[in-house]
Design a protein around this motif. Structure first.
Motif, PDB file in Angstrom:
ATOM      1  N   PRO A 172       0.801  -1.235   0.000  1.00 54.27           N
ATOM      2  CA  PRO A 172       0.000   0.000   0.000  1.00 54.27           C
ATOM      3  C   PRO A 172       0.830   1.280   0.000  1.00 54.27           C
ATOM      4  N   LEU A 173       1.931   1.315   0.760  1.00 54.13           N
ATOM      5  CA  LEU A 173       2.743   2.527   0.816  1.00 54.13           C
ATOM      6  C   LEU A 173       3.457   2.762  -0.511  1.00 54.13           C
ATOM      7  N   GLN A 174       3.998   1.715  -1.087  1.00 51.74           N
ATOM      8  CA  GLN A 174       4.646   1.870  -2.387  1.00 51.74           C
ATOM      9  C   GLN A 174       3.633   2.287  -3.462  1.00 51.74           C
ATOM     10  N   ALA A 175       2.428   1.734  -3.367  1.00 48.35           N
ATOM     11  CA  ALA A 175       1.376   2.121  -4.311  1.00 48.35           C
ATOM     12  C   ALA A 175       1.029   3.601  -4.156  1.00 48.35           C
ATOM     13  N   LEU A 176       1.015   4.091  -2.922  1.00 45.12           N
ATOM     14  CA  LEU A 176       0.763   5.507  -2.664  1.00 45.12           C
ATOM     15  C   LEU A 176       1.825   6.378  -3.329  1.00 45.12           C
ATOM     16  N   ILE A 177       3.080   5.992  -3.199  1.00 45.24           N
ATOM     17  CA  ILE A 177       4.180   6.773  -3.778  1.00 45.24           C
ATOM     18  C   ILE A 177       4.116   6.758  -5.301  1.00 45.24           C
ATOM     19  N   VAL A 178       3.784   5.617  -5.871  1.00 46.34           N
ATOM     20  CA  VAL A 178       3.638   5.517  -7.325  1.00 46.34           C
ATOM     21  C   VAL A 178       2.517   6.436  -7.806  1.00 46.34           C
ATOM     22  N   ASP A 179       1.381   6.405  -7.115  1.00 50.03           N
ATOM     23  CA  ASP A 179       0.268   7.298  -7.469  1.00 50.03           C
ATOM     24  C   ASP A 179       0.677   8.760  -7.331  1.00 50.03           C
ATOM     25  N   GLU A 180       1.389   9.056  -6.256  1.00 49.23           N
ATOM     26  CA  GLU A 180       1.863  10.412  -5.978  1.00 49.23           C
ATOM     27  C   GLU A 180       2.742  10.921  -7.124  1.00 49.23           C
ATOM     28  N   ALA A 181       3.630  10.063  -7.605  1.00 45.29           N
ATOM     29  CA  ALA A 181       4.548  10.445  -8.682  1.00 45.29           C
ATOM     30  C   ALA A 181       3.793  10.693  -9.984  1.00 45.29           C
ATOM     31  N   ILE A 182       2.859   9.813 -10.314  1.00 47.08           N
ATOM     32  CA  ILE A 182       2.114   9.980 -11.569  1.00 47.08           C
ATOM     33  C   ILE A 182       1.257  11.237 -11.530  1.00 47.08           C
ATOM     34  N   GLU A 183       0.581  11.473 -10.420  1.00 44.33           N
ATOM     35  CA  GLU A 183      -0.249  12.673 -10.308  1.00 44.33           C
ATOM     36  C   GLU A 183       0.608  13.932 -10.415  1.00 44.33           C
ATOM     37  N   THR A 184       1.828  13.888  -9.859  1.00 50.94           N
ATOM     38  CA  THR A 184       2.733  15.033  -9.937  1.00 50.94           C
ATOM     39  C   THR A 184       3.138  15.293 -11.386  1.00 50.94           C
ATOM     40  N   LEU A 185       3.462  14.239 -12.132  1.00 50.50           N
ATOM     41  CA  LEU A 185       3.833  14.398 -13.534  1.00 50.50           C
ATOM     42  C   LEU A 185       2.659  14.917 -14.365  1.00 50.50           C
ATOM     43  N   ASN A 186       1.477  14.400 -14.130  1.00 49.71           N
ATOM     44  CA  ASN A 186       0.301  14.874 -14.859  1.00 49.71           C
ATOM     45  C   ASN A 186      -0.007  16.335 -14.543  1.00 49.71           C
ATOM     46  N   GLU A 187       0.117  16.692 -13.271  1.00 49.62           N
ATOM     47  CA  GLU A 187      -0.150  18.073 -12.872  1.00 49.62           C
ATOM     48  C   GLU A 187       0.891  19.018 -13.458  1.00 49.62           C
ATOM     49  N   LEU A 188       2.140  18.556 -13.518  1.00 46.91           N
ATOM     50  CA  LEU A 188       3.198  19.368 -14.104  1.00 46.91           C
ATOM     51  C   LEU A 188       2.863  19.741 -15.542  1.00 46.91           C
ATOM     52  N   MET A 189       2.407  18.771 -16.312  1.00 50.83           N
ATOM     53  CA  MET A 189       2.058  19.042 -17.699  1.00 50.83           C
ATOM     54  C   MET A 189       0.839  19.944 -17.808  1.00 50.83           C
ATOM     55  N   ALA A 190      -0.103  19.755 -16.879  1.00 56.40           N
ATOM     56  CA  ALA A 190      -1.335  20.543 -16.930  1.00 56.40           C
ATOM     57  C   ALA A 190      -1.100  22.017 -16.623  1.00 56.40           C
ATOM     58  N   VAL A 191      -0.137  22.301 -15.744  1.00 58.51           N
ATOM     59  CA  VAL A 191       0.085  23.697 -15.339  1.00 58.51           C
ATOM     60  C   VAL A 191       1.117  24.397 -16.215  1.00 58.51           C
ATOM     61  N   ALA A 192       1.706  23.690 -17.177  1.00 55.23           N
ATOM     62  CA  ALA A 192       2.670  24.332 -18.073  1.00 55.23           C
ATOM     63  C   ALA A 192       1.991  25.466 -18.830  1.00 55.23           C
ATOM     64  N   PRO A 193       2.624  26.643 -18.890  1.00 56.52           N
ATOM     65  CA  PRO A 193       1.978  27.802 -19.528  1.00 56.52           C
ATOM     66  C   PRO A 193       1.745  27.610 -21.015  1.00 56.52           C
ATOM     67  N   LYS A 194       0.645  28.183 -21.486  1.00 56.25           N
ATOM     68  CA  LYS A 194       0.284  28.191 -22.904  1.00 56.25           C
ATOM     69  C   LYS A 194       0.130  29.631 -23.357  1.00 56.25           C
ATOM     70  N   HIS A 195       0.479  29.903 -24.601  1.00 58.20           N
ATOM     71  CA  HIS A 195       0.295  31.247 -25.152  1.00 58.20           C
ATOM     72  C   HIS A 195       0.342  31.177 -26.673  1.00 58.20           C
ATOM     73  N   SER A 196      -0.479  31.982 -27.325  1.00 53.25           N
ATOM     74  CA  SER A 196      -0.538  31.958 -28.789  1.00 53.25           C
ATOM     75  C   SER A 196       0.656  32.647 -29.444  1.00 53.25           C
ATOM     76  N   ASP A 197       1.298  33.575 -28.718  1.00 50.58           N
ATOM     77  CA  ASP A 197       2.457  34.276 -29.257  1.00 50.58           C
ATOM     78  C   ASP A 197       3.726  33.473 -28.961  1.00 50.58           C
TER      79      ASP A 197
END
Length: 257
Positions: free
Chosen positions: A87-112
């Motif tokens: 369970p603890l290792q599964a928590l860390i794996v989930d934590e890492a994936i959510e962090t990577l997904n969030e990183l991509m989601a918050v990356a700035p976007k701009h048309s210029d």
């Protein structure tokens, strides 16, 4: 009760890596004979209303549609042996994936383009460094390689993210950004060095083509990338899709693993 191997699986996603590739690799590892349905951005408006929540990836199991990329990766990871039972290792794996997904989601976007480069450089120096420092700390706590005692879906997701950045698919982010992170580099190299992991990664449909480690001749040529990069950056590097795709094939691809 029907076993997972006998169920009918169909994965729907854009014709690229993004949030679907960890799912593809894990299903491949599990020996699941799944249909890998891919489409392009121009086809998305017609497909979007057919999805549960208006986003992809979507995994159909015996015709029933399921969504949320991390949930799908976890399901596929359990089938393929890429998800911890502890369970603890599964928590860390989930934590890492959510962090990577969030990183991509918050990356700035701009048309210029110039403003985008400016925003991405600031992002790299601030938010991105903070997130990657955290992921590196998780790996170091695990002994310096990987997020768990065995290869996991978090390792595969990290592998794909690092490959995309190293090949220049994140506009404005230095291709060498990860080189100072010993644990991340070691984790990525462990996937490449392990015979089983490498076979699974390289054997996944179009994996090399999507991430630029092989595949069709001319896939990575500068002209093709230049033509496609702006469209992909605007459409796919967003909170909804959380990725920036790099693909040379503009046709709809529906294939069976």
């Amino acid at each position: 009760m029907t076993s997972s191997s006998s169920r009918q699986h169909e994965l729907l996603y854009f014709n690229g890596a993004g949030r679907a590739e960890t799912i593809r690799i894990s299903l491949h590892a599990a020996g699941i004979n799944f249909t890998d349905t891919r489409f392009t951005g121009k086809d998305w408006p017609a497909i979007k209303p057919t999805t549960p929540l208006g986003g992809v990836p979507v995994l159909k199991v015996d015709g029933d549609s399921h969504c949320q990329s991390v949930s799908l990766a976890r399901y596929a990871g359990k089938l393929g042996g890429f998800y911890p039972t502890d369970p603890l290792q599964a928590l860390i794996v989930d934590e890492a994936i959510e962090t990577l997904n969030e990183l991509m989601a918050v990356a700035p976007k701009h048309s210029d383009p110039e403003e985008l480069l400016k925003l991405r450089k600031e992002f790299q120096a601030g938010t991105m460094t903070k997130y990657i420092d955290f992921l590196e700390s998780l790996i170091q706590k695990n002994g310096g390689v990987g997020f768990a005692s065995t290869p996991s879906i978090a390792d595969l997701t990290l592998w794909g993210t690092v490959k995309m950045i190293r090949t220049g698919d994140w506009t404005g982010i230095d291709a060498t950004f990860f080189e100072s992170y010993a644990g991340i580099v070691a984790t990525v190299e462990s996937i490449a060095k392990d015979d089983k992991d490498r076979e699974l990664v390289e054997g996944c449909i179009h994996f090399g083509e999507c991430l630029g480690i092989g595949g069709k001749a001319g896939l990575r040529d500068a002209d093709s990338r230049g033509e496609l990069s702006k469209e992909f950056d605007q459409l796919f590097f967003s909170p909804l899709f959380g990725c920036c795709l790099n693909t040379h094939d503009y046709s709809i691809a529906k294939q069976t693993s």
